[in-house]
Design a protein around this motif. Structure first.
Motif, PDB file in Angstrom:
ATOM      1  N   PRO A   1     -57.704 -23.406  25.622  1.00 53.27           N
ATOM      2  CA  PRO A   1     -56.535 -24.324  24.932  1.00 53.27           C
ATOM      3  C   PRO A   1     -57.021 -25.315  23.862  1.00 53.27           C
ATOM      4  N   PHE A   2     -56.695 -25.720  22.994  1.00 53.64           N
ATOM      5  CA  PHE A   2     -56.882 -26.790  22.106  1.00 53.64           C
ATOM      6  C   PHE A   2     -55.865 -27.313  21.447  1.00 53.64           C
ATOM      7  N   GLU A   3     -56.154 -28.553  20.767  1.00 49.33           N
ATOM      8  CA  GLU A   3     -55.214 -29.048  19.842  1.00 49.33           C
ATOM      9  C   GLU A   3     -56.036 -29.526  18.543  1.00 49.33           C
ATOM     10  N   VAL A   4     -55.604 -29.504  17.263  1.00 52.74           N
ATOM     11  CA  VAL A   4     -56.251 -29.666  15.923  1.00 52.74           C
ATOM     12  C   VAL A   4     -55.267 -30.458  15.285  1.00 52.74           C
ATOM     13  N   THR A   5     -55.611 -31.435  14.668  1.00 51.82           N
ATOM     14  CA  THR A   5     -54.598 -32.389  13.854  1.00 51.82           C
ATOM     15  C   THR A   5     -54.734 -32.023  12.215  1.00 51.82           C
ATOM     16  N   ILE A   6     -53.522 -31.568  11.416  1.00 52.91           N
ATOM     17  CA  ILE A   6     -53.613 -31.186  10.098  1.00 52.91           C
ATOM     18  C   ILE A   6     -52.551 -31.640   9.431  1.00 52.91           C
ATOM     19  N   ASP A   7     -52.744 -32.310   8.377  1.00 48.71           N
ATOM     20  CA  ASP A   7     -51.691 -32.985   7.681  1.00 48.71           C
ATOM     21  C   ASP A   7     -50.756 -33.607   8.347  1.00 48.71           C
ATOM     22  N   GLY A   8     -51.261 -34.539   9.268  1.00 48.81           N
ATOM     23  CA  GLY A   8     -50.381 -35.357  10.100  1.00 48.81           C
ATOM     24  C   GLY A   8     -49.728 -34.844  11.267  1.00 48.81           C
ATOM     25  N   THR A   9     -49.825 -33.540  11.558  1.00 50.78           N
ATOM     26  CA  THR A   9     -49.122 -32.731  12.497  1.00 50.78           C
ATOM     27  C   THR A   9     -50.168 -32.290  13.575  1.00 50.78           C
ATOM     28  N   THR A  10     -50.021 -32.537  14.913  1.00 52.58           N
ATOM     29  CA  THR A  10     -51.130 -31.898  15.804  1.00 52.58           C
ATOM     30  C   THR A  10     -50.649 -30.565  16.437  1.00 52.58           C
ATOM     31  N   TYR A  11     -51.144 -29.748  16.153  1.00 48.89           N
ATOM     32  CA  TYR A  11     -51.064 -28.256  16.579  1.00 48.89           C
ATOM     33  C   TYR A  11     -51.564 -27.712  17.788  1.00 48.89           C
ATOM     34  N   ALA A  12     -51.047 -27.528  18.851  1.00 46.87           N
ATOM     35  CA  ALA A  12     -51.390 -27.071  20.145  1.00 46.87           C
ATOM     36  C   ALA A  12     -51.490 -25.906  20.290  1.00 46.87           C
ATOM     37  N   VAL A  13     -52.725 -24.926  20.579  1.00 48.25           N
ATOM     38  CA  VAL A  13     -52.792 -23.706  21.038  1.00 48.25           C
ATOM     39  C   VAL A  13     -53.118 -23.515  22.423  1.00 48.25           C
ATOM     40  N   GLN A  14     -51.993 -22.733  22.915  1.00 44.24           N
ATOM     41  CA  GLN A  14     -51.789 -22.630  24.448  1.00 44.24           C
ATOM     42  C   GLN A  14     -52.740 -21.307  24.909  1.00 44.24           C
ATOM     43  N   ALA A  15     -53.208 -21.746  25.943  1.00 44.79           N
ATOM     44  CA  ALA A  15     -53.879 -20.485  26.826  1.00 44.79           C
ATOM     45  C   ALA A  15     -53.022 -19.256  26.869  1.00 44.79           C
ATOM     46  N   GLY A  16     -53.478 -18.180  26.398  1.00 46.81           N
ATOM     47  CA  GLY A  16     -53.008 -16.964  26.633  1.00 46.81           C
ATOM     48  C   GLY A  16     -51.992 -16.660  25.335  1.00 46.81           C
ATOM     49  N   SER A  17     -52.038 -17.521  24.473  1.00 48.72           N
ATOM     50  CA  SER A  17     -51.286 -17.373  23.197  1.00 48.72           C
ATOM     51  C   SER A  17     -51.982 -16.100  22.265  1.00 48.72           C
ATOM     52  N   LYS A  18     -51.240 -15.913  21.299  1.00 49.67           N
ATOM     53  CA  LYS A  18     -51.803 -14.858  20.242  1.00 49.67           C
ATOM     54  C   LYS A  18     -52.254 -15.654  18.952  1.00 49.67           C
ATOM     55  N   LEU A  19     -53.305 -15.592  18.596  1.00 44.97           N
ATOM     56  CA  LEU A  19     -53.816 -16.561  17.379  1.00 44.97           C
ATOM     57  C   LEU A  19     -54.541 -15.848  16.510  1.00 44.97           C
ATOM     58  N   THR A  20     -54.047 -16.037  15.158  1.00 45.97           N
ATOM     59  CA  THR A  20     -54.866 -15.321  14.091  1.00 45.97           C
ATOM     60  C   THR A  20     -55.597 -16.594  13.595  1.00 45.97           C
ATOM     61  N   THR A  21     -56.925 -16.580  13.139  1.00 48.21           N
ATOM     62  CA  THR A  21     -57.817 -17.675  12.678  1.00 48.21           C
ATOM     63  C   THR A  21     -58.328 -17.147  11.408  1.00 48.21           C
ATOM     64  N   GLU A  22     -58.409 -18.021  10.192  1.00 50.29           N
ATOM     65  CA  GLU A  22     -59.025 -17.660   9.168  1.00 50.29           C
ATOM     66  C   GLU A  22     -59.922 -18.867   8.562  1.00 50.29           C
ATOM     67  N   LEU A  23     -61.208 -18.587   8.654  1.00 52.01           N
ATOM     68  CA  LEU A  23     -62.174 -19.716   8.358  1.00 52.01           C
ATOM     69  C   LEU A  23     -62.849 -18.915   7.128  1.00 52.01           C
ATOM     70  N   ASN A  24     -62.764 -19.790   5.977  1.00 54.91           N
ATOM     71  CA  ASN A  24     -63.670 -19.668   4.677  1.00 54.91           C
ATOM     72  C   ASN A  24     -64.305 -20.683   4.431  1.00 54.91           C
ATOM     73  N   ILE A  25     -65.728 -20.151   3.992  1.00 54.38           N
ATOM     74  CA  ILE A  25     -66.580 -21.213   3.869  1.00 54.38           C
ATOM     75  C   ILE A  25     -67.354 -20.871   2.671  1.00 54.38           C
ATOM     76  N   ASP A  26     -67.549 -21.658   1.605  1.00 49.19           N
ATOM     77  CA  ASP A  26     -68.106 -21.485   0.283  1.00 49.19           C
ATOM     78  C   ASP A  26     -69.161 -22.839   0.271  1.00 49.19           C
ATOM     79  N   ILE A  27     -70.532 -22.437  -0.290  1.00 50.54           N
ATOM     80  CA  ILE A  27     -71.281 -23.367  -0.029  1.00 50.54           C
ATOM     81  C   ILE A  27     -71.926 -23.190  -1.535  1.00 50.54           C
ATOM     82  N   ALA A  28     -72.241 -24.280  -2.217  1.00 47.13           N
ATOM     83  CA  ALA A  28     -72.844 -24.412  -3.603  1.00 47.13           C
ATOM     84  C   ALA A  28     -73.940 -25.389  -3.422  1.00 47.13           C
TER      85      ALA A  28
END
Length: 278
Positions: A100-127
């Motif tokens: 489980p973990f929490e992350v703060t985005i745009d002023g709201t803290t989102y909590a990901v609970q243990a056992g929950s289903k989660l779709t993660t998108e991570l896009n990284i571009d480097i110039a």
């Protein structure tokens, strides 16, 4: 912060200012990488910061191929400017999160609970944008000093059954997120480095470069380390192929009033590129 369009305008302005009498080199290929991405996030159960591994904990692909493009303009044998780009976009769904973990985005803290289903998108571009000065040459050696700027565009998306809370409220109401929770960070980091080439034969050249820097400014603290070494084969004076091994690591700690992200991104592996000079 400046978006991708703004950076593109800056790059176009730089190269349009170059004199047409110089020499251009375009290099393109693929980077066969093993990727390791980590997020430092708050664990509400242990009441401490813990490391979330995007590959092992959230099932993002570990082995992948990154596209790579570089354009370099040589004013004369000693001076050049260059820009390159690489990209890694990944998405995965974890049916049951174990950490489980929490992350703060745009002023709201989102909590990901243990056992929950989660779709993660991570896009990284480097110039990478920079200037090279060849301060040493001989019959066998050519050594350049490099100074420039790395820019990393990082987009993190979470989609699933998340808890959410606002600042000062302890309760975490359960909510369904229809659209992904996204955070976009543009992280510019200046860098210094060195590049060296050694001619084994008229057709074979050993080459290597290394760049490193650390910077803390405004809401961003970050560092980067890049090391590359390999060999180039010249089919003709204009056309060549390079095989190399590349290690790249960048850390970005971005904390503002509305967002808190502490991400470490590392990839390494072989690279194969083709280049044409005109």
């Amino acid at each position: 912060m400046m978006n991708k369009a703004g950076w593109a305008v800056c790059l176009a302005a730089l190269f349009s200012s170059a004199a047409c009498a110089g020499e251009w080199e375009i290099e393109a290929g693929g980077f066969f990488s093993r990727t390791d991405t980590k997020l430092n996030a708050y664990d509400p159960y242990l009441d401490q910061i813990r490391t979330i591994d995007f590959e092992s904990d959230l099932d993002l692909k570990e082995f992948t191929v990154l596209p790579y493009v570089e354009i370099e303009y040589y004013f004369n044998p000693k001076h050049s400017v260059y820009v390159d780009w690489r990209s890694l976009h990944r998405e995965a769904t974890r049916t049951a999160v174990t950490k489980p973990f929490e992350v703060t985005i745009d002023g709201t803290t989102y909590a990901v609970q243990a056992g929950s289903k989660l779709t993660t998108e991570l896009n990284i571009d480097i110039a990478r944008l920079g200037y090279g000065y060849q301060f040493y040459t001989s019959d066998k050696w050519a050594v350049d000093v490099l100074a420039g700027l790395h820019v990393m565009w990082l987009s993190l998306g979470l989609d699933g059954k998340l808890g959410a809370k606002v600042s000062g409220v302890d309760e975490v109401p359960v909510m369904f997120v229809d659209d992904a929770v996204l955070s976009d960070v543009t992280a510019p980091l200046p860098d210094l480095g060195i590049r060296a080439e050694y001619s084994l034969t008229p057709d074979w050249i050993l080459k290597s470069h290394a760049q490193v820097f650390y910077l803390a400014v405004d809401d961003i603290e970050g560092y980067l380390l890049e090391v590359d070494f390999g060999a180039k084969y010249l089919f003709t004076d204009q056309f060549s192929m390079t095989g190399s091994f590349n290690y790249y690591e960048v850390g970005v700690d971005y904390e503002s009033e509305n967002t808190a992200l502490d991400v470490t991104y590392r990839f390494y592996g072989p690279m194969l590129t083709m280049a044409y000079k005109f």
